[in-house]
Scaffold this active site. Structure first.
Site, mmCIF file in Angstrom:
data_model
loop_
_atom_site.group_PDB
_atom_site.id
_atom_site.type_symbol
_atom_site.label_atom_id
_atom_site.label_comp_id
_atom_site.label_asym_id
_atom_site.label_seq_id
_atom_site.Cartn_x
_atom_site.Cartn_y
_atom_site.Cartn_z
ATOM 1 N N GLN A 130 2.551 -6.725 1.430
ATOM 2 C CA GLN A 130 1.788 -6.275 0.690
ATOM 3 C C GLN A 130 0.755 -6.418 0.413
ATOM 4 O O GLN A 130 0.484 -7.790 -0.386
ATOM 5 C CB GLN A 130 2.778 -5.948 -0.520
ATOM 6 C CG GLN A 130 2.159 -4.651 -1.664
ATOM 7 C CD GLN A 130 2.401 -4.809 -2.783
ATOM 8 O OE1 GLN A 130 3.480 -5.633 -3.644
ATOM 9 N NE2 GLN A 130 2.759 -4.040 -3.733
ATOM 10 N N SER A 133 -3.922 -6.435 -3.647
ATOM 11 C CA SER A 133 -4.506 -6.720 -4.304
ATOM 12 C C SER A 133 -5.957 -7.606 -3.643
ATOM 13 O O SER A 133 -5.366 -7.988 -2.409
ATOM 14 C CB SER A 133 -3.680 -8.098 -5.380
ATOM 15 O OG SER A 133 -3.001 -7.420 -5.975
ATOM 16 N N SER A 165 2.516 -11.918 -1.079
ATOM 17 C CA SER A 165 3.293 -12.369 -0.630
ATOM 18 C C SER A 165 4.069 -12.539 0.895
ATOM 19 O O SER A 165 4.257 -11.306 1.537
ATOM 20 C CB SER A 165 4.214 -12.081 -1.709
ATOM 21 O OG SER A 165 4.076 -12.435 -2.654
ATOM 22 N N GLU A 246 10.887 -3.847 -9.098
ATOM 23 C CA GLU A 246 11.724 -4.770 -9.583
ATOM 24 C C GLU A 246 12.361 -4.359 -11.286
ATOM 25 O O GLU A 246 13.204 -5.414 -10.860
ATOM 26 C CB GLU A 246 10.374 -6.327 -9.155
ATOM 27 C CG GLU A 246 9.353 -5.424 -11.340
ATOM 28 C CD GLU A 246 8.565 -4.566 -10.761
ATOM 29 O OE1 GLU A 246 7.703 -4.167 -11.512
ATOM 30 O OE2 GLU A 246 8.023 -4.036 -9.494
ATOM 31 N N GLU A 367 0.021 -8.196 -20.581
ATOM 32 C CA GLU A 367 -0.956 -7.576 -21.097
ATOM 33 C C GLU A 367 -0.903 -5.354 -20.708
ATOM 34 O O GLU A 367 -1.685 -4.901 -21.148
ATOM 35 C CB GLU A 367 -2.650 -7.701 -21.423
ATOM 36 C CG GLU A 367 -2.642 -9.124 -21.636
ATOM 37 C CD GLU A 367 -1.880 -10.362 -20.937
ATOM 38 O OE1 GLU A 367 -1.374 -10.166 -19.546
ATOM 39 O OE2 GLU A 367 -1.880 -11.406 -21.483
HETATM 40 C C1 LIG Z 1 4.059 -13.620 -7.504
HETATM 41 C C2 LIG Z 1 3.194 -12.856 -7.439
HETATM 42 C C3 LIG Z 1 3.499 -12.269 -6.538
HETATM 43 C C4 LIG Z 1 2.991 -11.365 -6.177
HETATM 44 N N1 LIG Z 1 2.275 -10.490 -4.576
HETATM 45 C C5 LIG Z 1 1.486 -9.602 -4.362
HETATM 46 C C6 LIG Z 1 2.034 -9.462 -2.794
HETATM 47 O O1 LIG Z 1 3.134 -9.387 -2.283
HETATM 48 N N2 LIG Z 1 1.090 -8.067 -2.580
HETATM 49 C C7 LIG Z 1 0.119 -8.219 -3.067
HETATM 50 O O2 LIG Z 1 -1.312 -7.330 -2.952
HETATM 51 N N3 LIG Z 1 -0.040 -8.771 -4.845
HETATM 52 C C8 LIG Z 1 0.832 -9.693 -5.179
HETATM 53 N N4 LIG Z 1 0.858 -9.760 -6.732
HETATM 54 C C9 LIG Z 1 -0.747 -9.531 -7.589
HETATM 55 C C10 LIG Z 1 -0.099 -8.863 -8.112
HETATM 56 O O3 LIG Z 1 -0.288 -8.131 -8.011
HETATM 57 C C11 LIG Z 1 -1.436 -9.311 -9.863
HETATM 58 O O4 LIG Z 1 -1.781 -10.818 -9.791
HETATM 59 C C12 LIG Z 1 -1.819 -9.232 -10.630
HETATM 60 O O5 LIG Z 1 -1.734 -7.443 -10.626
HETATM 61 C C13 LIG Z 1 -2.445 -9.495 -11.848
HETATM 62 O O6 LIG Z 1 -3.161 -8.860 -11.358
HETATM 63 P P1 LIG Z 1 -5.052 -10.393 -11.259
HETATM 64 O O7 LIG Z 1 -3.829 -11.319 -10.580
HETATM 65 O O8 LIG Z 1 -6.292 -9.950 -10.462
HETATM 66 O O9 LIG Z 1 -4.995 -10.091 -12.505
HETATM 67 P P2 LIG Z 1 -5.720 -9.320 -13.462
HETATM 68 O O10 LIG Z 1 -6.095 -8.350 -13.326
HETATM 69 O O11 LIG Z 1 -7.681 -10.226 -12.818
HETATM 70 O O12 LIG Z 1 -6.271 -10.056 -14.417
HETATM 71 C C14 LIG Z 1 -6.492 -10.934 -15.331
HETATM 72 C C15 LIG Z 1 -5.713 -11.391 -16.275
HETATM 73 O O13 LIG Z 1 -6.782 -10.523 -17.442
HETATM 74 C C16 LIG Z 1 -6.333 -9.245 -17.867
HETATM 75 N N5 LIG Z 1 -6.707 -7.792 -18.172
HETATM 76 C C17 LIG Z 1 -6.606 -7.260 -17.378
HETATM 77 N N6 LIG Z 1 -6.990 -6.109 -17.343
HETATM 78 C C18 LIG Z 1 -6.941 -5.553 -18.769
HETATM 79 C C19 LIG Z 1 -6.663 -4.601 -19.884
HETATM 80 N N7 LIG Z 1 -7.123 -3.596 -19.170
HETATM 81 N N8 LIG Z 1 -6.323 -4.233 -20.827
HETATM 82 C C20 LIG Z 1 -5.743 -6.021 -21.482
HETATM 83 N N9 LIG Z 1 -5.781 -7.453 -20.570
HETATM 84 C C21 LIG Z 1 -5.800 -7.122 -18.893
HETATM 85 C C22 LIG Z 1 -4.711 -9.870 -17.076
HETATM 86 O O14 LIG Z 1 -3.568 -9.067 -18.113
HETATM 87 C C23 LIG Z 1 -5.061 -10.630 -16.716
HETATM 88 O O15 LIG Z 1 -3.530 -11.796 -18.038
HETATM 89 C C24 LIG Z 1 1.612 -10.912 -7.129
HETATM 90 C C25 LIG Z 1 1.354 -11.750 -8.269
HETATM 91 C C26 LIG Z 1 2.773 -12.532 -8.703
HETATM 92 C C27 LIG Z 1 2.608 -13.305 -10.227
#
Ligand SMILES: Cc1cc2nc3c(=O)[nH]c(=O)nc-3n(C[C@H](O)[C@H](O)[C@H](O)COP(=O)(O)OP(=O)(O)OC[C@H]3O[C@@H](n4cnc5c(N)ncnc54)[C@H](O)[C@@H]3O)c2cc1C
Length: 385
Positions: A130, A133, A165, A246, A367
């Site tokens: 996918q 992100s 992933s 999920e 969050e």
């Molecule tokens: C095991 C795993 C598998 C994954 N697999 C895939 C994949 O195959 N393909 C893919 O595309 N993505 C994948 N992801 C990514 C996943 O979708 C993102 O990590 C997730 O959406 C969070 O985005 P970010 O990591 O950019 O964090 P950010 O969005 O940058 O957030 C950082 C922190 O800020 C907080 N935050 C952000 N916005 C707000 C708000 N409006 N209000 C309050 N708090 C906020 C968040 O909760 C977090 O604590 C995977 C993630 C994990 C952990």
């Protein structure tokens, strides 16, 4: 064989049948329950196992029968996921193909795309990743910057994805890309063969030592018109179809949690660490696990995957799982300083503690889940944007 939704199901009988089937099924050498995503080494046994399940009608249970699915009820799918967790086997090759891409292609794909890709997913021949992100677009997914620009023969894609992933083993990617300036209306969805020139995959090593995540760089990747899924500008609607699957696997987490809890108690007992304070913490967690178990069962019985109960469950299950994992440091004492890649009970528990951190992030962070529940379910004021 899987029962269809219009059959009145005796779920206990079905559970017994599935349990016996999984127990007697021959397991390919090297197969382990690697979770939703295989590492590169898991792909071969995972594909063999997936094929065994597919040949007996046990993959893509939620797909309509015309595409080889079973149109199975929510309860049936949940029991199958739970029994796989109990048997220590994956329920499919990886989550992306069967659970995300399949429903997208069934709903939005052209007849040619359905013919070309669905069987490869159902039979476990193709690994999908996918590509949503990005370094600047996770929770705020509509902020993706990867661009797909029109060319004479199709599209040219430039940008970077992250946390993809299984990308290192993937045959195809489901790509969300920007086709214009409007934040939501100018997103489109594409299929990217990962072997194309301009696609570079860089594996990332997680803190548990495994490598399931990747960075994916797209530099002047040329796609034909047939790569577009649905219409130009329909990407956001397509992306929404991929969310939420999920939820069905939350029950598998509950099964794993009870097992882990037993291991925790045994580890503490064998190290003579079971004092009243630790005992109280373990009992509290055990109570939370049962509450989740019963709530999940009620939600499954109601059969509505769109119910807010599942959002509450996602939040509470992932946080309980994380808190249970964190108990590793308490029940192991100084043994918590082991290499999680090693063997033995300490390595097992530490490994789980590290993996547990992902639960409150994947599929929408805690969050964001709280924001959604506050705004959409409780009707509280929207967060300032
Ligand atoms: C095991 C795993 C598998 C994954 N697999 C895939 C994949 O195959 N393909 C893919 O595309 N993505 C994948 N992801 C990514 C996943 O979708 C993102 O990590 C997730 O959406 C969070 O985005 P970010 O990591 O950019 O964090 P950010 O969005 O940058 O957030 C950082 C922190 O800020 C907080 N935050 C952000 N916005 C707000 C708000 N409006 N209000 C309050 N708090 C906020 C968040 O909760 C977090 O604590 C995977 C993630 C994990 C952990």
């Amino acid at each position: 064989m899987p029962a269809s939704a219009d059959v009145v199901e005796d779920i206990d009988t079905i559970r017994t049948q599935i349990r016996e089937f999984l127990e007697s099924a021959p397991k390919p050498p090297g197969l382990r329950n690697y979770g939703p995503t295989p590492t590169a080494a898991d792909v071969e046994p995972g594909q063999k196992w997936h094929r065994y399940l597919a040949d007996r009608g046990y993959t893509c249970l939620h797909w309509p029968p015309e595409f080889g699915g079973a149109d199975a009820s929510v309860a049936y799918q949940a029991v199958f996921a739970e029994e796989c967790a109990r048997a220590g086997v994956p329920r499919q090759l990886n989550i992306t193909g069967a659970d995300l891409v399949g429903p997208v292609l069934i709903k939005f794909g052209s007849p040619e795309q359905k013919t070309r890709y669905l069987d490869g997913i159902r039979l476990g021949d193709d690994v999908w990743t996918q590509l949503f992100s990005e370094p600047g677009a996770g929770s705020d997914l509509a902020g993706v910057r990867t661009r797909a620009e029109r060319t004479e023969s199709g599209w040219r894609v430039d940008g970077q994805k992250v946390w993809s992933s299984a990308a290192a083993s993937a045959d195809y990617g489901l790509l969300l890309a920007r086709t214009g300036p409007d934040k939501h209306r100018d997103l489109s969805m594409f299929i990217v063969p990962m072997s194309l020139s301009g696609v570079t995959v860089r594996p990332l090593t997680q803190m548990d030592g495994e490598s399931k995540f990747n960075e994916v760089f797209l530099d002047g990747v040329e796609l034909g018109d047939e790569a577009l899924i649905g219409e130009v500008g329909q990407g956001w609607a397509v992306a929404m179809v991929t969310l939420g699957r999920e939820r069905l696997t939350l029950g598998t987490q509950a099964v794993a949690m009870f097992r882990l809890h037993e291991q925790m108690v045994a580890a503490a007992r064998s190290r003579d660490l079971l004092d009243p304070v630790l005992s109280r913490s373990l009992t509290r967690l055990w109570t939370r696990m049962w509450l989740l178990r019963f709530t999940w069962q009620r939600a499954i019985d109601a059969g509505d995957l769109a119910s807010p109960a599942f959002s509450v469950l996602k939040l509470m299950t992932s946080e309980t799982d994380r808190d249970l994992g964190d108990m590793a440091t308490e029940v192991l004492g100084t043994d918590a300083c082991v290499d999680p890649a090693g063997s033995g009970d300490a390595a097992d528990l530490v490994h789980h503690m590290l993996v547990g951190r992902a639960q409150t992030i994947l599929g929408g962070t805690s969050e964001i889940q709280r924001n959604i529940l506050g705004e959409r379910v409780l009707g509280l004021p929207k967060e300032p944007r």
